[in-house]
Design a protein around this motif. Structure first.
Motif, short mmCIF file in Angstrom:
data_model
loop_
_atom_site.label_atom_id
_atom_site.label_comp_id
_atom_site.label_asym_id
_atom_site.label_seq_id
_atom_site.Cartn_x
_atom_site.Cartn_y
_atom_site.Cartn_z
N ASP A 202 0.82 -1.26 0.04
CA ASP A 202 0.02 -0.04 0.11
C ASP A 202 0.92 1.30 -0.07
O ASP A 202 0.31 2.16 -0.66
CB ASP A 202 -0.88 0.14 1.33
CG ASP A 202 -2.04 -1.19 1.13
OD1 ASP A 202 -2.49 -1.42 0.16
OD2 ASP A 202 -2.68 -1.46 2.23
N ASP A 203 1.98 1.04 0.75
CA ASP A 203 2.67 2.24 0.95
C ASP A 203 3.44 2.73 -0.72
O ASP A 203 3.46 3.81 -0.96
CB ASP A 203 4.13 2.12 1.76
CG ASP A 203 3.37 2.29 3.18
OD1 ASP A 203 2.34 2.57 3.39
OD2 ASP A 203 4.10 1.85 4.47
N VAL A 204 3.87 1.67 -1.35
CA VAL A 204 4.43 1.80 -2.61
C VAL A 204 3.57 2.33 -3.63
O VAL A 204 3.94 3.07 -4.25
CB VAL A 204 5.07 0.36 -3.16
CG1 VAL A 204 5.34 0.42 -4.38
CG2 VAL A 204 6.30 -0.06 -2.24
N VAL A 205 2.28 1.79 -3.57
CA VAL A 205 1.21 2.44 -4.38
C VAL A 205 0.80 3.96 -4.10
O VAL A 205 1.01 4.62 -4.96
CB VAL A 205 -0.17 1.50 -4.43
CG1 VAL A 205 -1.00 2.31 -5.08
CG2 VAL A 205 0.42 0.16 -4.95
N ASP B 186 1.84 6.84 -6.65
CA ASP B 186 0.63 7.99 -6.94
C ASP B 186 1.33 9.10 -6.56
O ASP B 186 0.76 10.05 -7.47
CB ASP B 186 -0.62 7.39 -6.14
CG ASP B 186 -1.87 8.25 -6.73
OD1 ASP B 186 -1.77 8.45 -7.76
OD2 ASP B 186 -2.47 8.71 -5.80
N HIS B 187 1.73 9.37 -5.51
CA HIS B 187 2.18 10.94 -5.25
C HIS B 187 3.08 11.33 -5.93
O HIS B 187 2.90 12.50 -6.56
CB HIS B 187 2.63 10.82 -3.81
CG HIS B 187 2.95 12.10 -3.35
ND1 HIS B 187 2.05 13.16 -3.13
CD2 HIS B 187 4.01 12.78 -2.91
CE1 HIS B 187 2.56 14.06 -2.44
NE2 HIS B 187 3.90 13.95 -2.45
N ALA B 188 4.05 10.57 -6.42
CA ALA B 188 5.22 10.94 -7.53
C ALA B 188 4.52 11.28 -8.78
O ALA B 188 5.07 12.11 -9.52
CB ALA B 188 6.07 9.99 -7.33
N LEU B 189 3.90 10.48 -9.22
CA LEU B 189 3.16 10.71 -10.64
C LEU B 189 2.25 11.97 -10.54
O LEU B 189 2.17 12.61 -11.68
CB LEU B 189 2.41 9.34 -11.24
CG LEU B 189 3.44 8.46 -11.44
CD1 LEU B 189 2.51 7.01 -11.80
CD2 LEU B 189 4.33 8.55 -12.65
N ALA B 190 1.38 12.24 -9.43
CA ALA B 190 0.73 13.30 -9.55
C ALA B 190 1.36 14.78 -9.47
O ALA B 190 1.00 15.65 -9.87
CB ALA B 190 -0.09 13.35 -8.02
N ARG C 278 2.08 15.46 -12.91
CA ARG C 278 0.89 15.51 -13.59
C ARG C 278 0.71 14.56 -14.58
O ARG C 278 0.20 14.39 -15.71
CB ARG C 278 0.72 16.69 -14.32
CG ARG C 278 0.93 17.57 -13.34
CD ARG C 278 0.55 19.14 -13.84
NE ARG C 278 0.95 20.31 -13.05
CZ ARG C 278 0.33 21.18 -12.83
NH1 ARG C 278 -0.82 21.51 -13.52
NH2 ARG C 278 0.60 22.19 -12.02
N MET C 279 1.12 12.93 -14.09
CA MET C 279 1.07 11.69 -14.79
C MET C 279 0.40 10.84 -14.30
O MET C 279 -0.10 10.78 -13.02
CB MET C 279 2.57 11.26 -15.31
CG MET C 279 3.28 12.30 -16.05
SD MET C 279 5.07 11.57 -16.10
CE MET C 279 4.98 10.06 -17.01
N SER C 280 0.01 9.69 -14.94
CA SER C 280 -0.83 8.68 -14.21
C SER C 280 -0.77 7.43 -15.01
O SER C 280 -0.39 7.36 -16.64
CB SER C 280 -2.48 9.12 -14.29
OG SER C 280 -2.96 7.93 -13.57
#
Length: 110
Positions: free
Chosen positions: A39-42, A46-50, A53-55
């Motif tokens: 869960d921490d890795v996800v 998610d935070h780094a891609l946000a 501004r990527m996903s």
């Protein structure tokens, strides 16, 4: 009893490798820790891609479909669905390589 056909020690004991039928408290704690680390890795991804501004579709799908560790029922944390078992549930530690496989989703109702 005596002579050439007496039972050896290993034959009279039974199975040499025995798997206990339930998880020990330390195994359960390690399983919860493993789930939390995923869960921490996800969350980190998610935070780094946000920030950039990527996903990715796979990350978004994981967040939608997979429950977090605190949202999971104990039944789902420590057992998996198995159609060959009597009550359709099998202890997680009976799976081969159970520490490496993600087993978060099970069929509803079992």
């Amino acid at each position: 009893m005596f002579g050439p056909f007496r039972a050896t020690q290993s034959l009279s004991v039974g199975l040499l490798w025995k798997i206990p039928w339930r998880l020990s408290p330390t195994q359960k704690a390690r399983q919860r820790k493993r789930l939390r680390r995923v869960d921490d890795v996800v969350a980190t991804l998610d935070h780094a891609l946000a920030k950039l501004r990527m996903s990715t579709k796979k990350l978004e799908r994981w967040k939608e479909e997979m429950p977090r560790e605190e949202e999971m029922l104990p039944k789902d944390k420590y057992t998996v669905f198995d159609r060959k078992e009597k009550k359709y549930r099998k202890a997680l530690h009976k799976l081969p390589k159970w520490t490496r496989v993600s087993q978060r989703l099970n069929p509803p109702g079992f």
